[in-house]
Design an enzyme around this catalytic site. Structure first.
Site, mmCIF file in Angstrom:
data_model
loop_
_atom_site.group_PDB
_atom_site.id
_atom_site.type_symbol
_atom_site.label_atom_id
_atom_site.label_comp_id
_atom_site.label_asym_id
_atom_site.label_seq_id
_atom_site.Cartn_x
_atom_site.Cartn_y
_atom_site.Cartn_z
ATOM 1 N N HIS A 67 -1.256 -8.866 -4.520
ATOM 2 C CA HIS A 67 -0.661 -8.741 -3.177
ATOM 3 C C HIS A 67 -1.143 -9.816 -2.226
ATOM 4 O O HIS A 67 -0.704 -9.871 -1.084
ATOM 5 C CB HIS A 67 -0.958 -7.366 -2.597
ATOM 6 C CG HIS A 67 -2.305 -7.237 -1.945
ATOM 7 N ND1 HIS A 67 -3.477 -7.543 -2.588
ATOM 8 C CD2 HIS A 67 -2.657 -6.842 -0.694
ATOM 9 C CE1 HIS A 67 -4.491 -7.327 -1.762
ATOM 10 N NE2 HIS A 67 -4.022 -6.908 -0.609
ATOM 11 N N GLY A 68 -2.061 -10.670 -2.653
ATOM 12 C CA GLY A 68 -2.543 -11.695 -1.741
ATOM 13 C C GLY A 68 -3.671 -12.468 -2.369
ATOM 14 O O GLY A 68 -3.814 -12.475 -3.594
ATOM 15 N N PRO B 194 1.324 -13.287 0.221
ATOM 16 C CA PRO B 194 0.794 -14.091 1.316
ATOM 17 C C PRO B 194 -0.573 -14.662 0.951
ATOM 18 O O PRO B 194 -1.395 -13.971 0.346
ATOM 19 C CB PRO B 194 0.669 -13.084 2.461
ATOM 20 C CG PRO B 194 0.498 -11.762 1.799
ATOM 21 C CD PRO B 194 1.204 -11.837 0.478
ATOM 22 N N GLY B 195 -0.809 -15.905 1.313
ATOM 23 C CA GLY B 195 -2.142 -16.476 1.125
ATOM 24 C C GLY B 195 -3.005 -16.109 2.313
ATOM 25 O O GLY B 195 -2.640 -15.276 3.133
ATOM 26 N N MET C 197 -5.037 -17.262 5.896
ATOM 27 C CA MET C 197 -4.583 -18.018 7.050
ATOM 28 C C MET C 197 -4.670 -19.532 6.823
ATOM 29 O O MET C 197 -5.738 -20.052 6.530
ATOM 30 C CB MET C 197 -5.457 -17.631 8.236
ATOM 31 C CG MET C 197 -4.996 -18.156 9.548
ATOM 32 S SD MET C 197 -6.173 -17.633 10.805
ATOM 33 C CE MET C 197 -7.654 -18.401 10.184
ATOM 34 N N ASN D 195 0.874 -1.186 0.000
ATOM 35 C CA ASN D 195 0.000 0.000 0.000
ATOM 36 C C ASN D 195 0.905 1.227 0.000
ATOM 37 O O ASN D 195 1.387 1.633 1.058
ATOM 38 C CB ASN D 195 -0.852 0.054 1.275
ATOM 39 C CG ASN D 195 -2.060 -0.847 1.235
ATOM 40 O OD1 ASN D 195 -2.343 -1.487 0.225
ATOM 41 N ND2 ASN D 195 -2.786 -0.885 2.326
ATOM 42 N N LYS E 232 -1.812 -15.502 14.525
ATOM 43 C CA LYS E 232 -2.732 -14.490 14.029
ATOM 44 C C LYS E 232 -2.978 -13.495 15.146
ATOM 45 O O LYS E 232 -3.271 -13.884 16.256
ATOM 46 C CB LYS E 232 -4.049 -15.142 13.623
ATOM 47 C CG LYS E 232 -4.836 -14.315 12.632
ATOM 48 C CD LYS E 232 -6.298 -14.654 12.605
ATOM 49 C CE LYS E 232 -7.107 -13.793 13.545
ATOM 50 N NZ LYS E 232 -6.994 -12.360 13.420
#
Lengths: 141, 473
Positions: B396-397, B370-371, B373, B322, B472
């Site tokens: 981005h994910g 990143p995937g 969780m 971002n 998390k």
């Protein structure tokens, strides 16, 4: 009339809050926001903060009023439990909102399940209906 | 709204109405159906109407509806005619991802996995109201805002090698604390060195499959089973407040009447307000770099204590997803400086870019995706083609596909923990309700997102990694 309804939003948080008066709708919006992060009904009103915000229109007034709840949670570890004495007045070609926020400064005692990063103006509504006020807010989560 | 298929995985909204340029969407049929169901396309079209926009308003494969700009949106603006918009960067300024490689294999950590995770959970503060461990004074915070990860390294958090493998070397030089409000600073003081909650996480992972051995070797990724650590977080309340402050200032200065969405408020890049936002945004970027630098240091420290050594725990890279940056790009065959906004998008510079550290200049920039969780994540490499396709940007994910409300109705956090445990993945969180909200099934299929990125050439797949331990916030 419910205090508020949490609405489905694909990515962020969205709610509508209601009140017989604009002041009541603002107070209920504050509780709706809190409900996205913690269960405000379980938080003890052990302390309070007086807040005052100004906005050039009602939308900005609501945005800044709600932002104060995020600000107090992060800087004072203050979790909101209720809102009292809301006053909304016309001031300086805009509006002024004053309120007393009640809550507790011991976040470790309560489960905080969500993180609202910011209030947004996206799809924001502050509307007077025939017999009540409705506000709608989307928050960045 | 007309959506034209241009080629496999490429769609366009032709220029019409107030649009200054077309909008282009990189997505498979499956992903385009997903964005068709929300406001992503409308938001991409609104961005195409902004003054000084160059080439196209781009939408990455993981895009979803945002506020103002879509999440997964990339837009570049001319420095003289164009604008800068806090809503084009997002509230979580320099939300990003850092990846550490290790010399450990899965077998080395299996027995100690629970202990590692528990210790990290203790040492890295996470959720709402959890203060940072460092007592910061306002004058130290100012130093953090100006120096970013450099400040962290100078104060004993990690090494200068980490700076070489961080975008901007961990410090955007135009940062100024003077443009950051007292309120933003107040939010920043208790939160430096915290992960935050929501979609932010810290994972131990293992390499599941290498797709590009040459790039993988350059990035320090070797055999399958190699343990990695991924850290996903941002600039916390400080960045959120910077965005909010400048949205208000720009509203107050320019009004909101002509905006299709109030979150699209903007200022000319070269106006005093535009410059002030940029310097303030850079300060928030630096805060986030310092934040991830500190967390990476604590992770190494925990590995050292639990496994006896943190030798070989080098940083692969640290990416922002971002941000707005001034970068050189070609428009109509002419190289020029542009203000590139990436909101939920990752820079993906191809080989040869001077901004890359020497070790990666021959292969291209590591892109960390990143995937959700408990699902796979990916390491990609930037390409030369991405320059023409997307001002060198990719996804981005995974991107959310289901509301938090729906996720809460369908899932239970404790159940997710048990299911992950059955698959050999440990999970620790400050809130089970929070875990349910972030359930993997509430996200798009990250495999599909990176497949499109790879096929179109926005960023090519180097390695697929899967979690073995998740913290998390």
């Amino acid at each position: 009339m419910d205090r508020y309804t949490i609405l489905d939003h694909p990515a962020d948080g969205k709610f509508q809050a209601f009140g017989a008066t604009l002041e009541e709708a603002f107070a209920n919006a504050a509780l709706a926001l809190a409900s996205l992060m913690w269960d405000w009904e379980k938080v003890e009103p052990a302390g309070s903060f007086d807040v005052e915000v100004r906005g050039h229109d009602l939308e900005q007034l609501l945005y800044l009023f709600l932002e104060d709840i995020l600000f107090l949670a992060e800087t004072k570890r203050f979790l909101l439990s209720s809102v009292e004495d809301v006053r909304i007045l016309s001031a300086d070609a805009g509006y002024l909102c004053q309120a007393a926020l009640l809550g507790d400064r011991e976040p470790g005692r309560y489960e905080v399940h969500g993180d609202v990063k910011a209030i947004t103006y996206h799809e924001m509504k502050v509307e007077q209906r025939s017999d009540h006020w409705l506000v709608q807010v989307v928050v960045d989560m | 709204m007309e959506l034209k298929r241009v080629a496999e995985n490429i769609w366009e909204i032709p220029r019409h109405g107030e649009m200054k340029v077309p909008a282009r969407i990189y997505a498979s049929r499956k992903l385009v159906d997903a964005v068709g169901g929300d406001k992503t396309l409308e938001q991409a079209r609104n961005v195409a109407c902004l003054p000084g926009i160059q080439r196209m308003s781009y939408v990455m494969p993981d895009a979803h509806q945002g506020y103002g700009f879509p999440i997964g949106g990339v837009a570049a603006f001319d420095l003289d005619e164009g604008i800068i918009s806090p809503g084009g960067v997002g509230y979580d300024i320099n939300c990003g991802v850092r990846l550490l490689r290790t010399d450990f294999s899965e077998a080395d950590v299996t027995l100690k996995r629970r202990e590692l995770l528990a210790q990290i959970f203790k040492d890295v503060p996470a959720g709402v109201g959890k203060g940072g461990v460092t007592k910061l004074t306002p004058s130290v915070l100012k130093d953090v805002l100006v120096r970013g990860a450099e400040w962290a390294v100078a104060n004993g958090y990690g090494t200068s090698d980490d700076l070489a493998t961080t975008e901007e070397r961990g410090r955007m030089k135009d940062a100024s604390w003077d443009d950051v409000s007292a309120r933003a600073m107040e939010r920043g003081i208790p939160q430096l060195g915290t992960l935050g909650s929501g979609n932010h996480f810290l994972e131990f992972q293992k390499v599941a499959r290498i797709f590009d051995a040459r790039a993988a070797a350059a990035f320090g990724l070797g055999a399958e089973g190699q343990v990695l650590v991924m850290i996903h977080c941002g600039s916390r309340g400080l960045g959120h407040q910077v965005a909010s402050d400048y949205i208000q200032s720009m509203e107050n200065a320019f009004g909101v009447r002509n905006l299709p969405d109030r979150e699209l408020v903007h200022a000319p890049v070269k106006s005093s307000l535009g410059r002030s936002y940029y310097r303030s945004m850079c300060a928030a970027v630096n805060y986030a770099f310092a934040n991830r630098q500190m967390i990476a240091h604590w992770v190494r420290d925990v590995f050292k204590r639990v496994l006896g050594t943190s030798e070989g725990m080098r940083q692969v890279y640290d990416v922002c997803h971002n941000v707005a940056k001034v970068e050189m790009h070609a428009v109509g065959g002419v190289e020029k400086e542009l203000c590139v906004h990436r909101k939920g998008a990752t820079r993906s510079f191809g080989p040869g870019r001077a901004e890359l550290p020497e070790a990666y200049r021959a292969v291209g920039q590591p892109v960390i995706i990143p995937g959700s969780m408990g699902t796979a994540s990916y390491v990609l490499v930037g390409t030369a083609e991405a320059e023409d396709l997307s001002f060198s940007s990719t996804a981005h994910g995974a991107g959310r596909a289901m509301s938090r409300q729906e996720a809460l109705r369908r899932f239970r956090g404790e159940r997710i923990r048990d299911e992950l445990a059955a698959r050999g993945i440990e999970l620790l969180s400050t809130s089970w309700k929070g875990v349910a909200e972030e359930a993997a099934a509430a996200y798009k299929d990250v495999d599909e997102v990176v497949r499109v990125s790879d096929e179109v050439g926005l960023g090519r797949i180097v390695a697929r990694v899967v979690p073995i331990g998740v913290m998390k916030g």
